[in-house]
Design an enzyme around this catalytic site. Sequence first.
Site, mmCIF file in Angstrom:
data_model
loop_
_atom_site.group_PDB
_atom_site.id
_atom_site.type_symbol
_atom_site.label_atom_id
_atom_site.label_comp_id
_atom_site.label_asym_id
_atom_site.label_seq_id
_atom_site.Cartn_x
_atom_site.Cartn_y
_atom_site.Cartn_z
ATOM 1 N N LYS A 37 0.961 -1.675 -0.157
ATOM 2 C CA LYS A 37 -0.376 0.136 -0.262
ATOM 3 C C LYS A 37 1.081 1.124 -0.303
ATOM 4 O O LYS A 37 0.574 1.886 -0.701
ATOM 5 C CB LYS A 37 -0.878 0.262 0.826
ATOM 6 C CG LYS A 37 -1.620 1.032 1.159
ATOM 7 C CD LYS A 37 -3.333 0.787 2.317
ATOM 8 C CE LYS A 37 -2.425 0.947 3.438
ATOM 9 N NZ LYS A 37 -2.390 2.068 4.267
ATOM 10 N N ASP A 84 -6.584 1.191 0.919
ATOM 11 C CA ASP A 84 -6.813 1.505 2.172
ATOM 12 C C ASP A 84 -7.489 0.842 2.517
ATOM 13 O O ASP A 84 -8.491 0.362 2.083
ATOM 14 C CB ASP A 84 -5.814 2.582 2.492
ATOM 15 C CG ASP A 84 -7.321 3.982 2.556
ATOM 16 O OD1 ASP A 84 -7.996 3.425 1.945
ATOM 17 O OD2 ASP A 84 -7.120 4.498 2.990
#
Length: 217
Positions: A121, A139
Amino acid sequence: MLSKKKTLLAFERMKKMYPDARGELNAETPFQYLIAVILSAQATDVSVNKATPGLFALYPTPRALARADENLVREKIKTIGLYKTKTKNIMRTAQAVETEFNGEIPETIKELMTLPGVGQKTANVVAGDVFNVPAIAVDTHVERVSKRLRICPKKASVKEVEEALMNKIPEDEWVLAHHTIILFGRYHCTARSPKCENCPLLDLCLEGEQILKKINQ
Ligand code: SF4
């Protein structure tokens, strides 16, 4: 599952709600942005933005942070969640940038992921925002919104959410999609009280209809 056509329609409506979507972390250099993104894991951008001016004033470069006193760094970021682990990670990342990448943060997702504390991420966010590498970072907000809209199955893994979004949204809009969906999830389709009753996406959203039915029962 929401078709590609309807996913794009949903995305267009989100873009109308948040026309200037971009990251909310403050940083003046790519290195500082990388550090801010690492610090933002499981913490709010607001809490990171409060702490980083003090941190970056003392340690603005990889070289300075790599040689910092660990106790002082910890003190500077102690208001951010998981600050003890993050202190170690950002210092080790600074050391790696300094020694293995000649003081410049690497441009590829693969290389970024070799840095301590940098997972998929974080690497996607930094590569997308700093180097314009097409990437969608998933996320908690992106995952929740994608599942509620059934862009992907409800039980999809983070990787599967990312793949579903990449399949349904054109590559040149991946970075924008990441920021737009985050804002939509953070301020409108929130975890605890999504604003379904006045959501411009309601006609596309199976979960929204179910949420409203429950409220009206
Ligand atoms: Fe989220 Fe509700 Fe809108 Fe669906 S209708 S996208 S659940 S706010």
